[in-house]
Design an enzyme around this catalytic site. Sequence first.
Site: not given
Lengths: 787, 273
Positions: A431, A433
């Site tokens: 997402c 990170e």
Amino acid sequence: MTPRVARLREESLAAVPRISAERALLVTEFYQGASAAGKSVPLQRALAFKHIMENKELYLGQGELIVGERGPAPKATPTYPEVCLHSLEDLEILDRRPKVPFRVDQATFEAYRRKIIPYWKGKTIREKIFANMQKPWLEAYRAGVFTEFQEQRAPGHTAMGDKIYHLGMEDLKKQIRRAIAKLDFINDPAALDKRDQLLAMEIAADAIMAYARRYADLLARQARVEKDPGRQAELREMERICRKVPARAPETFWEALQYYWFVHVGVITELNPWDAFNPGRLDQHLEPFYRRQTEDGSLSPEMARELLCCFWIKFNNHPAPAKVGITARESNTYVDFALINLGGVDKCNQDAVNPVTYLLLDVIEQMRLLQPSSMVQVSKKNPDRFLYRALEIVRTGFGQPSVFNTDAIVQELVRQAKSVEDARCGGASGCVEAGAFGKEAYFLTGYFNLPKVLEITLNNGIDPRTGRKIGVASGNPRSWKSFQDLMQSFRAQLQHFIDIKIRGNNIIEQINARYMPAPFLSLLIDDCIEKARDYNAGGARYNTSYIQGVGLGSLTDALAAIRHQVFDRRKISIETLLEALENDFAGFEELHHQLVHHSPKYGNDDDYADSICSRVFELFFEAVDGKPNTRGGVHRINLLPTTCHVYFGSVIGATADGRKAGRPLSEGISPVQGADSNGPTAVLKSASKIDHLRTGGTLLNQKFLPQVLADQQGLNKLVHLIRAYFKLDGHHIQFNVVDGRMLRRAQKNPEQYRDLIVRVAGYSDYFVDLTPELQEEIIRRTEHAEL
Amino acid sequence: MMTGYTTQPGPSNPEGVIFKFKRYALHDGPGIRTTVFLKGCPLRCIWCHNPEGQDFGPQEMAGGPATGGRPITVGRTLKATDVVSEVEKDLVFYDDSGGGVTFSGGEPLAQPDFILALLQTCRKRKLHTAVDTSGFAPPEIFLAAAGLADLVLFDLKIMDPARHLRFTGVDNHKILENFQAACRDGVKMRVRVPLIPGITATADNLEQIGKFLTACRADCPVDLLLYHRIGDDKYRRLGMVPAGPACRNLEENQVNEAKRILAAYKLDVSVGG
């Protein structure tokens, strides 16, 4: 779009996701056979991988230019019984559920009934994990205080660096041989283990080369019978490529793409690692090949574009592995989070935007596919026209690409003691990170339900949903004299649950390190070969474990309301508040109104609420950051929910911000849905009051009406908005450019909106595939309009 | 203290009544802006979409969905420096985009001490300012404000005096004189023409606006503002009757026609602000 691409794209869209038992059967066959007996675990894993790659069915689509599928056909999705075993009931649910189904045929049911279940029952990683967890962990897990990422999937969580563009598998094998030669059997007690790890990596290299050779043979056979001379020439070229890569380093654009794709298929076949896998900084990796070949005339931009489109379609052919049990509610999607990074800076901190960047943006716009996910890294060094081009695609409303702040990512990684060069070659995967691509194993370990901890604090250690005491006795709320007392109790409760989570993480890491090494992935990530250590056991240069906080906005608003109403204004007593929460506000309508409409809310650039947000952030950070993991690294925090805010909301009763029991929490670092009423600049100001640079990623959702971005002026102002947020060190921002009324129509007539893609949280998905709760949640997010 | 941007604006720090701060205002001048709405207006334009800005003092308004159905008080009294501090929350966004603050209303010049203090304070703090005005103000107030602001957004509504009086409640003589004076003084302006079907958006009125601007040798750009009825609900909540013409938005070709008429006077015309 060429006719070939249009057809392949249509085929990919039309392919029905189904469960394939092929991989599960091959793995079972291997472990039951003689070649597994008596081998060490790493060798078994490598030989199992080789068995699959040598025996799996090969798929060659009509007109394909890039070859390789994880299953026997597009969207035929394998299972990983050694990690997590589907029961017959699970398979039935997958087959029949209305949203995100996977078809299961009779032969697959039979294979599961007769072979796969009987062999694997009792032997899976999932079972080992639950058998090794202690009571406090199990109770907190069941209460929904946190989730566990590794209970159904292998750790993974990494992205490819640039190694494969310089080295072939034969080169890596030479490195392995040198590392074996250097092993010190006199002084190093781990030398034998290390040798087996290295031998396992060598077998894995042979396995992927064998797979490529099988494709070369298939392509040669096809070329011999192909009537169309144009296609015949393509097949011959593809055969040549498959005989070269991945054995040797690529020299052409096409070779580079095919090499990566073999590697991708290898990683997601070996295990079911989180976030699939992804090529990371694809525009940078491909640029040298593109430049050389367009200069010498051996590649036209059109050909490059067609190859990239074919490459893109490959990602879309691969749905995320099907889950079972509780996590089906957390994240139910075909998306497997392969996030391609564009832009940013290079190793020497120069603007890395290049012609391939723009080519890839064209491909994203044209393909408009669910997978892969895409993002732009925006550094202060990147030109505005790059951001404009990306936003032109964003405003078409399909939620891609998302927008990241390179300069923040680099600082986040450097704070975590990565070299500045490694940080610049990194980016964001999954997402949001942050990671050092090609060099870091950054495991996400689970979502953490921050507002649930407040609920347990308000009940002095008891989960009111079950009446069970799962927390510590942090003090009777009636004895709190000040907001400070509440925060101290909250802090004790938070530390209690974080410690439980970390204890569990450290056991689970060791389970994976011992029983589920990933020799193929280890080949690809530095410095597993040099350290002679597996990726899952600390072989990577950097080894981080993340806990992902969820519900920051909801928690902030609840605390702000308590502070304001109970301790500052003293309008509501804590007893009355607790009673109201217990009754889900039934009979407490006036109090509910006060909480909703007359209490400070995060997301409005109001320091009263925002300072509470910063404080909560600090408490979460202090509880987690720096705690050791078992791989030589430490724990860190990030703030992202995927869709877990819906599940976490379902296990919490009413909260003091006025949220009714069971409703979703806020997501990422976004304000509570509808609580922000001062427009996007106020949201960004509030969001920037937490220190993004001490996280490994934060997620901020914004929703705009299409009209706002319709003209150039609207786009200009959005560019400035993003640049200003990044000046404030914001990590990430993503946009839904949709009209709420259209979403309502799509709910009513889903068949007419099959292709409507919206941004969820860190990824895009088909709106009609989302659960009703999630659809409502997206509609309720504040829509920035301007009339 | 005479240095820094935080000292009080001259001898006094007057108070005034504000009914709204709108951040990320996209159509009220260049860049990302905050629009501050000053309460009270001497005009009663029948199409007004901010009826809560007409009366001068704070007033009660029935609730809507956003207030949980409860009545709310519209308008609060603030010191000039407090208003500017609120505006400064978005400094980082103005810096990047060349934006700033726009004072609108109501009629901002109808609180003369307050608007002049606001503009002086902004000038000291290096904030880009725009004043969105009907031009209906005593000339000395208008010119003082125009002199302090970086940009004036000047509404030209109806050229015919009788029709102006009928539809806005005031005579337009003073307005047009102020506009001419601003042109003579070289005030940086944008003209804003609200396109109200049958009232301002008539061929005759637009031709007259074109002629007037030509006669003034005004070289400022013209923004055509589209009519919308989002104010209707607010009329009801204030216990007022929406007076605007009961018709739909202009068709695209009518907007294009309005644009064509004014463009024929060699004016730089755009739709929206």
